[in-house]
Design a protein around this motif. Sequence first.
Motif, PDB file in Angstrom:
ATOM      1  N   ALA A  12       1.760   3.674   6.638  1.00 37.49           N
ATOM      2  CA  ALA A  12       1.660   2.473   5.915  1.00 37.49           C
ATOM      3  C   ALA A  12       2.332   1.335   6.187  1.00 37.49           C
ATOM      4  O   ALA A  12       2.818   0.305   5.621  1.00 37.49           O
ATOM      5  N   LEU A  61       0.953   4.099  -2.792  1.00 37.11           N
ATOM      6  CA  LEU A  61       0.616   5.446  -2.684  1.00 37.11           C
ATOM      7  C   LEU A  61       1.445   6.390  -3.177  1.00 37.11           C
ATOM      8  O   LEU A  61       1.148   7.422  -3.573  1.00 37.11           O
ATOM      9  N   VAL A  66      -3.517   4.123   6.628  1.00 37.36           N
ATOM     10  CA  VAL A  66      -3.926   3.482   5.054  1.00 37.36           C
ATOM     11  C   VAL A  66      -3.650   1.924   5.316  1.00 37.36           C
ATOM     12  O   VAL A  66      -2.627   1.733   6.377  1.00 37.36           O
ATOM     13  N   VAL A 122       0.827  -0.972   0.103  1.00 34.21           N
ATOM     14  CA  VAL A 122      -0.013   0.065  -0.051  1.00 34.21           C
ATOM     15  C   VAL A 122       0.844   1.140  -0.049  1.00 34.21           C
ATOM     16  O   VAL A 122       0.388   2.206  -0.888  1.00 34.21           O
ATOM     17  N   ALA A 171      -5.364   4.205  -0.297  1.00 37.87           N
ATOM     18  CA  ALA A 171      -4.391   5.002  -1.130  1.00 37.87           C
ATOM     19  C   ALA A 171      -4.842   5.884  -1.877  1.00 37.87           C
ATOM     20  O   ALA A 171      -4.410   7.123  -2.219  1.00 37.87           O
TER      21      ALA A 171
END
Length: 410
Positions: free
Chosen positions: A172, A26, A295, A22, A317
């Motif tokens: 994250a 992002l 996230v 993730v 994200a």
Amino acid sequence: MTQDLRSDSPAHDVVIVGGGLVGASLAIALDVLGLDVGMVEAAPTGALPPVFDQRNLSFAEATLHALEALGVLALMRAPTGSIRRIHISRAGDFGRIQLQASAYGRSEFGRVVVARDFGEALEARLQQLKQLTRYRPARFLGVGPIDAGLRSVRIADAAGEREVRAKLLVAADGNRSEVRRALAIGTQDHDYGQTLFVARLRARRAPDGSAFERLTETGPTALLPRGDGYYGMVHGVASADADAVAALPDAAFLARVQAVFGWRAGRLLEVGPRSAYPIQRCVADALVAPRAVLVGNAAQAIHPLGAQGFNLGLRDALTLAECIADAQQDPGDESVLRRYALRRTEDRTRTLAFSDGLAKFTSNDAAWLRPLRSAGLLAGDAIGGLQGWLVGGAMGYRGDVPALCRGKVA
């Protein structure tokens, strides 16, 4: 580029802690917006994070749309496996659910990707970014005060400690998030008492686009069609039995999986190295804090039943990236974070309820539940509206879906 960790307090628009699935996705999405992004990664240059192992990831159609738009899919070197049919049943219950992509005007529901192969493609894409500063290997230590619209973030490597600053800090860093803890955001936790064994498996019948999920009181056993002629196997056992199952020789392990799964893929012939993962639910009490946001698994780690974990995290994200782009202002502004939390509410709530409810309902072996489950399986196979609801969720279309997931290029 790899940042010299001894320089003084660099400032970024966004600092992402965690370079896994993730976090890396992002960073790629934010690069398109022209933002100055820093990413704090535990893995050294030339190495992938541990999350990029031999696990099999089931990418929903919405996820595939987004990864194509982000330029990641084109960098995949290993073949992926198409999911054209889904077969769901439960041991001890009547009925089953069978879903065909062609019945919904699709060639496939999604694709099966080996995590390591995906990690290599993400790394190749990250190396193309011009505005990303990578702090690696580095470790997150904590957060400091907010001053002049910048949040202080303390990190360290072998050379010592230092500070970086960001308009927005993004956690994250997984379900045991140190950033979440530093922000004093609590969690709601649940131990399912299950451990999932993951491995590559070869069967008498080669994968033909069918994904099988066999539900039991100790978790799911699934065979997912990989692109290399093998199946990606998931086998759930009671955590109390995990050590004993891990110690089984390959032949005995295959016999165990065969007894649970049945003969839908023919005789199971060969299993590769096995990895085991205890299954626990960890849901953050809040998604945002002043100049900080959660996230992926830092926001919610869910039961893998239904294969929604990474798909949900990627939508986190991409929604965050959209909120920042739409605001066209300070990425850590309170209005941006408020909008992000609002947009994620429906998708997050529905996916968490679906995953947790299905895991608990299908693992409860109480006799009175069996006719209810059987009726549900029969209804799911017969009622078009119910099938459509299941398919829409499985393909990643819940709630406020980011534009890239809908196949729209930003």
